[in-house]
Structures are given as C-alpha cells and as structure tokens.
Design a protein around this motif. Structure first.
Motif, PDB file in Angstrom:
ATOM      1  N   GLY A 152      15.152  -6.318  -6.945  1.00  0.00           N
ATOM      2  CA  GLY A 152      13.893  -6.814  -7.485  1.00  0.00           C
ATOM      3  C   GLY A 152      13.630  -8.259  -7.111  1.00  0.00           C
ATOM      4  O   GLY A 152      12.477  -8.671  -6.929  1.00  0.00           O
ATOM      5  N   GLN A 153      14.693  -9.052  -6.978  1.00  0.00           N
ATOM      6  CA  GLN A 153      14.506 -10.456  -6.612  1.00  0.00           C
ATOM      7  C   GLN A 153      13.975 -10.589  -5.189  1.00  0.00           C
ATOM      8  O   GLN A 153      13.079 -11.400  -4.923  1.00  0.00           O
ATOM      9  N   ILE A 154      14.487  -9.784  -4.255  1.00  0.00           N
ATOM     10  CA  ILE A 154      13.968  -9.904  -2.890  1.00  0.00           C
ATOM     11  C   ILE A 154      12.574  -9.292  -2.781  1.00  0.00           C
ATOM     12  O   ILE A 154      11.768  -9.729  -1.949  1.00  0.00           O
ATOM     13  N   GLU A 155      12.275  -8.307  -3.627  1.00  0.00           N
ATOM     14  CA  GLU A 155      10.905  -7.780  -3.659  1.00  0.00           C
ATOM     15  C   GLU A 155       9.939  -8.845  -4.168  1.00  0.00           C
ATOM     16  O   GLU A 155       8.817  -8.992  -3.653  1.00  0.00           O
ATOM     17  N   LEU A 156      10.357  -9.630  -5.172  1.00  0.00           N
ATOM     18  CA  LEU A 156       9.511 -10.704  -5.682  1.00  0.00           C
ATOM     19  C   LEU A 156       9.289 -11.778  -4.619  1.00  0.00           C
ATOM     20  O   LEU A 156       8.162 -12.256  -4.425  1.00  0.00           O
ATOM     21  N   LEU A 157      10.341 -12.163  -3.913  1.00  0.00           N
ATOM     22  CA  LEU A 157      10.192 -13.160  -2.854  1.00  0.00           C
ATOM     23  C   LEU A 157       9.248 -12.656  -1.761  1.00  0.00           C
ATOM     24  O   LEU A 157       8.422 -13.411  -1.244  1.00  0.00           O
ATOM     25  N   ALA A 158       9.367 -11.386  -1.418  1.00  0.00           N
ATOM     26  CA  ALA A 158       8.444 -10.809  -0.434  1.00  0.00           C
ATOM     27  C   ALA A 158       7.011 -10.863  -0.947  1.00  0.00           C
ATOM     28  O   ALA A 158       6.076 -11.161  -0.186  1.00  0.00           O
ATOM     29  N   ALA A 159       6.818 -10.591  -2.232  1.00  0.00           N
ATOM     30  CA  ALA A 159       5.470 -10.605  -2.819  1.00  0.00           C
ATOM     31  C   ALA A 159       4.860 -11.997  -2.775  1.00  0.00           C
ATOM     32  O   ALA A 159       3.640 -12.154  -2.702  1.00  0.00           O
ATOM     33  N   ILE A 160       5.694 -13.020  -2.811  1.00  0.00           N
ATOM     34  CA  ILE A 160       5.210 -14.405  -2.779  1.00  0.00           C
ATOM     35  C   ILE A 160       4.964 -14.884  -1.354  1.00  0.00           C
ATOM     36  O   ILE A 160       3.937 -15.511  -1.064  1.00  0.00           O
ATOM     37  N   PHE A 161       5.892 -14.592  -0.435  1.00  0.00           N
ATOM     38  CA  PHE A 161       5.876 -15.262   0.863  1.00  0.00           C
ATOM     39  C   PHE A 161       5.438 -14.392   2.044  1.00  0.00           C
ATOM     40  O   PHE A 161       4.913 -14.920   3.021  1.00  0.00           O
ATOM     41  N   HIS A 162       5.667 -13.104   2.003  1.00  0.00           N
ATOM     42  CA  HIS A 162       5.304 -12.277   3.172  1.00  0.00           C
ATOM     43  C   HIS A 162       5.017 -10.845   2.724  1.00  0.00           C
ATOM     44  O   HIS A 162       5.674  -9.898   3.193  1.00  0.00           O
ATOM     45  N   GLY A 217       4.322  -8.156   5.522  1.00  0.00           N
ATOM     46  CA  GLY A 217       5.298  -7.900   6.575  1.00  0.00           C
ATOM     47  C   GLY A 217       5.950  -6.540   6.415  1.00  0.00           C
ATOM     48  O   GLY A 217       5.856  -5.910   5.360  1.00  0.00           O
ATOM     49  N   PRO A 218       6.645  -6.072   7.431  1.00  0.00           N
ATOM     50  CA  PRO A 218       7.380  -4.808   7.335  1.00  0.00           C
ATOM     51  C   PRO A 218       8.694  -5.027   6.584  1.00  0.00           C
ATOM     52  O   PRO A 218       9.784  -4.973   7.165  1.00  0.00           O
ATOM     53  N   ASN A 219       8.584  -5.247   5.282  1.00  0.00           N
ATOM     54  CA  ASN A 219       9.724  -5.691   4.493  1.00  0.00           C
ATOM     55  C   ASN A 219      10.734  -4.571   4.249  1.00  0.00           C
ATOM     56  O   ASN A 219      10.381  -3.489   3.778  1.00  0.00           O
ATOM     57  N   ASP A 220      11.985  -4.875   4.540  1.00  0.00           N
ATOM     58  CA  ASP A 220      13.076  -3.936   4.312  1.00  0.00           C
ATOM     59  C   ASP A 220      13.551  -4.077   2.865  1.00  0.00           C
ATOM     60  O   ASP A 220      14.690  -4.467   2.585  1.00  0.00           O
ATOM     61  N   VAL A 221      12.644  -3.763   1.937  1.00  0.00           N
ATOM     62  CA  VAL A 221      12.922  -3.930   0.501  1.00  0.00           C
ATOM     63  C   VAL A 221      12.528  -2.664  -0.260  1.00  0.00           C
ATOM     64  O   VAL A 221      12.167  -2.723  -1.437  1.00  0.00           O
ATOM     65  N   ALA A 222      12.609  -1.517   0.397  1.00  0.00           N
ATOM     66  CA  ALA A 222      12.238  -0.263  -0.256  1.00  0.00           C
ATOM     67  C   ALA A 222      13.094  -0.038  -1.496  1.00  0.00           C
ATOM     68  O   ALA A 222      14.265  -0.438  -1.537  1.00  0.00           O
ATOM     69  N   PRO A 223      12.542   0.580  -2.540  1.00  0.00           N
ATOM     70  CA  PRO A 223      13.361   0.926  -3.704  1.00  0.00           C
ATOM     71  C   PRO A 223      14.624   1.669  -3.273  1.00  0.00           C
ATOM     72  O   PRO A 223      14.621   2.428  -2.292  1.00  0.00           O
TER      73      PRO A 223
END
Length: 352
Positions: free
Chosen positions: A304-314, A317-323
C-alpha cells in the motif's frame, strides 16, 4: 537544482515509546517472508516492511528477530534526527552477505517512522508534501514459465481483457512466442533482468532473443538490458525506450545510467532512504524523466505504501504495484482492476 521534497517532512515531530518486529509469510505458490517493523507512540503506531526476509538464511532471520527488540529507538525526535540516529545503528546483526539487504531493512524502519510521525501529527503524506493523488495505473509483472508458454499470459487476458503486463524476458523465448505475445498489444514493459549479475547460460540464444524482442514490440519500455557490448549495439537505436531499475539507488546512479536515462523504475525499498527517494522524485520531475514504480514482494503494509507513492508521483506510469493477488498462478474473479482508486482518506504513510 530541484527543490528537495525532504525539507517538507524533515522537521515533523516523532515520539517513539516502543517497537516490535513481526514476521509475515505469504503462502505457496508465491512463498515470501517479510518483517513488519511496528513503532508505537502517542497512542498510535506506524508500520514499515522489510521485504528482504525471503532472501535471508534461517540464522540471519533469527539473528534479526533476536536483536531488534534491543535497538535504542525510543525518544523524542524529528523525522530527520531519527533518520540520522538510525544511520548509526547496526540493523544487521548477522554477517552481511549482500549490500542491498541493508537498504531494504533501513527502508522498513524509516517508512515506519514516517508513518508514525504523520499519524501523530494527523497528516497524510500527500498533505505533508503539498501534493495530491490520482488513480494508479498498474501492470501485472510475471515471467512466462519454464519453459515459457503463451497461455501463462493468455489465461489472464481471458479473465481480465484490459490487464497490462510487465514481462520478464528470457533467452528461451522463441521468435514464435515473442510474436504471439507482442500481438496482444497488452505489454507495457519487457524486463531483460540484465543488471542483477545473473549468469547467462547461452549467449547466442540471449542475443537472438534481444533481436526478436526489440524488433517485435512497439512502444514498449525495455528495462535493464544486459551490460554486454553486443547488447549495447542492439539496444542503442531504442535508447529512448530504455529504463533502469536494479542500478538505481541515488540521483547519481540516474546520471550515470547508460544511454542517458530517460525512464526510471523507482523502487522505494531498494533505494532504502526517504531523503534519497524524495531527491530522486524531484530530480526526475525537474528533468522531465518518465517514472514508474515497482515492488519487491511486499506481503504487508509495504504494498500500500508504494501504491500511495505511485498515486502521488507517477499515477499514469506502468506501475508494477498490482494488488498481491495478481501473483497467483490462476487469477480469481473480482480482483481490483487498473486504475486503483484510493479507498479512503490518507493518514500517515499508507494507502488506507
């Protein structure tokens, strides 16, 4: 020089009264071991996750669990002073076999401290940084099996037709398989895994795979190509689509990246330090570099922390943060689909 985002949170007060370590496990087939760091103070707690547990020998994990309770963490701090204090502590009681492990563990303590400090202040990370969040686009990261076969990908698309992918390429990919995968037009990133020091078993097959992949995929990011002269020659014409992951821990690493870095996969736990992470975000924004985020096998709060950072900064992007359920070999129905939306108000450093 880009403004340091670290200054926006460095002076947030932090009170630590006690701490604990909790072992987490993910069941088969995606077997992983991580550790929650739990810091308590002022009637609330903060969490961080050390994702390196799977890579530890049993005695290393036991040594960490035994030593953690005696770490001198209690006190009245600012976030910056606590981070400086943490840098002087030995968080690795067993002999250190791999330097990256030190950064993974440091991230667990710093992220827990950030979570606790913000929760004590009644703030969420977006508010503290003066930023907003947006829905997060994600990709499903996977290999195609051993031996690699198309149904590994195809079964997922049958259940989730709009799913996007980050695929680990392998020298055993045939031209036919590459063409079949490329024809789906569902791939955003091909990861060559070329910067981890892994042995190349068949160099001729590896170079043949590069040729078919580079020719077969359009508008796809090529991540971490091998540091081999023959590969450099092949990849060079596609430099504007090359990204780096494994070598990146500081802004200096971005500046030194081959081909001139244009795209960066930012993995907070691998970077290991809040200040370095925020400096990288600011550097990439100032330089117009494309960003996306990546995970390291989180089992608990870290995802959840890396999902939050992705929500703020990128977020786009093709974020590798899938559940985490997307790591299962057969995807169940009803999984959250991309983009992820924030489930509630953010307090502290956590998605919900």
């Amino acid at each position: 020089m880009a403004e340091s985002l670290w200054t926006r949170i460095a002076d947030v007060p932090l009170t630590i009264e006690s701490h604990a370590l909790e072992r987490l496990e993910a069941p088969a087939p995606a077997e992983r071991v991580t550790f929650h760091v739990r810091l308590r103070g002022g009637g609330v707690y903060g969490l961080g996750e050390d994702v390196g547990g799977t890579m530890l020998e049993e005695d290393e994990g036991a040594a960490f669990a035994a030593a953690a309770p005696s770490l001198p963490l209690a006190g009245e701090w600012t976030l910056a002073r606590f981070v400086d204090h943490l840098a002087g502590l030995d968080l690795w009681p067993a002999p250190l076999r791999w330097e990256a492990g030190r950064r993974l563990r440091n991230w667990a303590f710093e992220s827990a401290a950030l979570d606790l400090a913000l929760r004590q202040a009644g703030l969420g990370l977006p508010e503290a940084l003066g930023r907003s969040t947006a829905p997060v686009r994600f990709v499903n990261s996977l290999g195609l099996g051993e031996p690699p076969v198309f149904p590994t990908l195809g079964r997922r698309l049958e259940r989730y037709p709009d799913l996007r992918f980050k695929l680990d390429a392998h020298e055993t990919w045939s031209p036919e398989l590459t063409a079949e995968v490329a024809a789906t037009r569902a791939v955003d990133i091909v990861d060559f895994k070329g910067r981890y020091g892994l042995a190349v078993e068949d160099e001729h097959a590896l170079l043949a795979m590069y040729e078919t992949v580079l020719d077969g995929f359009e508008d796809v990011i090529f991540e971490d190509p091998h540091d081999m002269p023959e590969v450099v020659d092949l990849v060079g014409p596609h430099a504007d689509r090359v990204s780096f992951d494994a070598p990146i821990a500081t802004t200096a690493d971005i500046e030194a990246a081959p081909f001139g870095a244009r795209i960066v996969n930012i993995k907070p736990s691998r970077i290991g330090h809040l200040r370095a992470l925020l400096d990288i975000y600011a550097y990439c924004e100032a330089g117009g570099l494309r960003m996306y985020g990546g995970g390291m096998g989180e089992v608990g709060i870290g995802r959840g922390q890396i999902e939050l950072l992705a929500a703020i900064f990128h977020p786009d992007g093709p974020n590798d943060v899938a559940p985490s359920a997307y790591n299962l070999p057969d995807l169940p129905a009803g999984l959250p689909e991309s983009p992820l939306t924030r489930p509630g108000e953010v307090t502290g450093f956590r998605w919900a």
